[in-house]
Design a protein around this motif. Structure first.
Motif, PDB file in Angstrom:
ATOM      1  N   ASN A 228      -6.299  -8.934   8.282  1.00 14.91           N
ATOM      2  CA  ASN A 228      -5.546 -10.191   8.155  1.00 14.91           C
ATOM      3  C   ASN A 228      -5.068 -10.716   9.507  1.00 14.91           C
ATOM      4  N   GLY A 229      -5.438 -10.013  10.613  1.00 13.28           N
ATOM      5  CA  GLY A 229      -5.104 -10.463  11.952  1.00 13.28           C
ATOM      6  C   GLY A 229      -3.849  -9.853  12.535  1.00 13.28           C
ATOM      7  N   LYS A 230      -3.068  -9.159  11.722  1.00 11.51           N
ATOM      8  CA  LYS A 230      -1.828  -8.550  12.195  1.00 11.51           C
ATOM      9  C   LYS A 230      -2.133  -7.269  12.959  1.00 11.51           C
ATOM     10  N   THR A 231      -1.401  -7.029  14.058  1.00  8.59           N
ATOM     11  CA  THR A 231      -1.587  -5.823  14.869  1.00  8.59           C
ATOM     12  C   THR A 231      -0.407  -4.885  14.685  1.00  8.59           C
ATOM     13  N   LEU A 232      -0.717  -3.602  14.447  1.00  8.89           N
ATOM     14  CA  LEU A 232       0.316  -2.602  14.192  1.00  8.89           C
ATOM     15  C   LEU A 232       0.216  -1.442  15.176  1.00  8.89           C
ATOM     16  N   ASP A 233       1.367  -0.836  15.476  1.00  8.23           N
ATOM     17  CA  ASP A 233       1.390   0.454  16.146  1.00  8.23           C
ATOM     18  C   ASP A 233       1.278   1.524  15.068  1.00  8.23           C
ATOM     19  N   CYS A 234       0.334   2.452  15.249  1.00  8.13           N
ATOM     20  CA  CYS A 234       0.052   3.423  14.191  1.00  8.13           C
ATOM     21  C   CYS A 234       0.013   4.849  14.722  1.00  8.13           C
TER      22      CYS A 234
ATOM     23  N   VAL B 285      -5.276   1.929   6.759  1.00  3.27           N
ATOM     24  CA  VAL B 285      -3.900   2.039   7.242  1.00  3.27           C
ATOM     25  C   VAL B 285      -2.924   1.805   6.100  1.00  3.27           C
ATOM     26  N   GLU B 286      -1.958   2.690   6.023  1.00  2.00           N
ATOM     27  CA  GLU B 286      -0.848   2.518   5.089  1.00  2.00           C
ATOM     28  C   GLU B 286       0.294   1.865   5.871  1.00  2.00           C
ATOM     29  N   VAL B 287       0.640   0.643   5.509  1.00  2.00           N
ATOM     30  CA  VAL B 287       1.671  -0.098   6.240  1.00  2.00           C
ATOM     31  C   VAL B 287       3.043   0.368   5.780  1.00  2.00           C
ATOM     32  N   ARG B 288       3.874   0.769   6.739  1.00  2.00           N
ATOM     33  CA  ARG B 288       5.211   1.275   6.419  1.00  2.00           C
ATOM     34  C   ARG B 288       6.238   0.142   6.404  1.00  2.00           C
ATOM     35  N   ASP B 289       7.389   0.450   5.864  1.00  2.00           N
ATOM     36  CA  ASP B 289       8.451  -0.553   5.743  1.00  2.00           C
ATOM     37  C   ASP B 289       8.949  -1.041   7.094  1.00  2.00           C
ATOM     38  N   ASP B 290       8.872  -0.168   8.112  1.00  2.00           N
ATOM     39  CA  ASP B 290       9.384  -0.548   9.433  1.00  2.00           C
ATOM     40  C   ASP B 290       8.358  -1.323  10.261  1.00  2.00           C
ATOM     41  N   GLY B 291       7.199  -1.654   9.653  1.00  2.00           N
ATOM     42  CA  GLY B 291       6.192  -2.449  10.342  1.00  2.00           C
ATOM     43  C   GLY B 291       5.169  -1.635  11.114  1.00  2.00           C
ATOM     44  N   THR B 292       5.309  -0.316  11.119  1.00  2.00           N
ATOM     45  CA  THR B 292       4.301   0.538  11.741  1.00  2.00           C
ATOM     46  C   THR B 292       3.285   0.968  10.679  1.00  2.00           C
ATOM     47  N   GLY B 293       2.251   1.684  11.109  1.00  2.00           N
ATOM     48  CA  GLY B 293       1.220   2.080  10.165  1.00  2.00           C
ATOM     49  C   GLY B 293       0.869   3.556  10.249  1.00  2.00           C
ATOM     50  N   LEU B 294       0.358   4.074   9.144  1.00  4.75           N
ATOM     51  CA  LEU B 294      -0.137   5.450   9.075  1.00  4.75           C
ATOM     52  C   LEU B 294      -1.625   5.392   8.769  1.00  4.75           C
ATOM     53  N   ILE B 295      -2.438   5.902   9.715  1.00  3.34           N
ATOM     54  CA  ILE B 295      -3.890   5.914   9.518  1.00  3.34           C
ATOM     55  C   ILE B 295      -4.251   7.074   8.605  1.00  3.34           C
ATOM     56  N   THR B 296      -4.882   6.765   7.487  1.00  6.17           N
ATOM     57  CA  THR B 296      -5.175   7.795   6.484  1.00  6.17           C
ATOM     58  C   THR B 296      -6.653   8.153   6.381  1.00  6.17           C
ATOM     59  N   LEU B 297      -7.524   7.289   6.927  1.00  5.27           N
ATOM     60  CA  LEU B 297      -8.968   7.518   6.773  1.00  5.27           C
ATOM     61  C   LEU B 297      -9.726   6.841   7.907  1.00  5.27           C
TER      62      LEU B 297
END
Length: 311
Positions: free
Chosen positions: A20-26, A51-63
């Protein structure tokens, strides 16, 4: 869950751009591995990930999604571990300079072998041609002759004098391109010229040693305004090969592979066997001596005694 592209890898932290164009720190979850190769970095730029997007705006790479390809090198000269430089590459551009600094033929050959092994088309970009005087022209022509005769495309450019930069841009258009080279060959300067808005950091050549200083610390992928992506990589001093069976090494030297069909023995190593078409061609000068010596060096440094006399 969102799908995204890894733009930058710094240690165990990643910059990922979602579809969607959004950039996250993961950060990555657990031990993400795609294969059995032991690497210092399970994730690399160019990887597509979930990426699993967290509530604080960061991400968790799962795959990590399956890679089309990747390019890899030894993490250090003394290490058996490997470092994945980048993944999902359409083409590699190796930036070469004849002077300030001089790119060694052995380095070029090791890079090309790795690119061939991972099925990544490679173009040699000879930068700083504005520094080529009459004494260096034969050297430049010799380099280009060696690699064009094998089938590698060679471009001559100058970032300083803006020579053939439009041709370089056309080569990059709508492709995912990996840019590599020794420190000081002008990668960052070329990228800034191609895409001025990026404003990458550059550094001068060390006058004392005519070597470049590292300006890129981590690989990073950038979108081009005219279509495509470029992956900027840290300057490489050496290129250690990994995961290549030495008995299949000749497959990744196109001119040796072509001649191997004429060898007397099907399992010829092209080093000491009688009736070897490759040795015969090397002795006649039909294979560039530097290329054959690179083959021997990579295959086994202890085979010095078998080396034929080259013209």
């Amino acid at each position: 869950m969102e799908k995204g592209l890894v733009l930058k890898s710094t240690g165990n932290r990643y910059k990922v751009r979602l579809e969607n164009g959004k950039t996250l720190d993961c950060v990555a979850r657990g031990r993400l591995r795609l294969n059995e190769i032991k690497t210092t970095n399970p994730l690399t730029v160019g990887d597509w990930v979930d990426v699993e997007v967290r509530d604080d705006g960061t991400g968790l790479i799962t795959l990590i999604h399956e890679r089309k390809n990747y390019i890899i090198r030894k993490a250090t000269n003394l290490s058996r571990e490997a470092h994945i430089i980048a993944a999902n590459i359409d083409q590699a551009l190796l930036i070469v300079t004849i002077t300030q600094p001089e790119t060694q033929l052995a380095f070029i050959d090791r890079y090309l072998v790795t690119a061939e092994a991972y099925r990544i088309p490679t173009i040699l970009v000879f930068n700083k041609v504005d520094l080529i005087d009459e004494s260096l022209k034969p050297v430049l022509n010799s380099y280009i002759s060696i690699y064009e005769s094998i089938g590698y495309k060679c471009l001559q450019v100058s970032a300083k004098e803006n020579i053939n930069i439009d041709l370089l841009k056309e080569t990059l258009k709508d492709k995912v391109s990996l840019l590599s080279g020794n420190s000081g060959v002008g990668k960052s300067t070329l990228i800034n010229l191609i895409e001025p808005g990026l404003n990458l950091k550059t550094a001068e050549i060390s006058a004392a040693h005519l070597k470049g200083r590292h300006t890129t610390t981590f690989s990073e992928i950038f979108e081009l305004s005219f279509g495509g992506y470029i992956i900027d990589t840290p300057g490489i001093k050496s290129f250690g090969l990994v995961d290549i069976d030495k008995n299949e090494l000749y497959h990744f030297f196109p001119e040796i592979f072509k001649l191997s069909e004429k060898c007397k023995y099907y399992n010829c190593t092209h080093i000491h066997e009688p009736g070897c078409a490759v040795i015969e061609a090397a002795e006649k000068g039909e294979i560039a001596p530097s290329r054959y010596l690179s083959y021997l060096s990579i295959y086994d440094d202890e085979n010095e005694k078998y080396r034929p006399k080259l013209k």
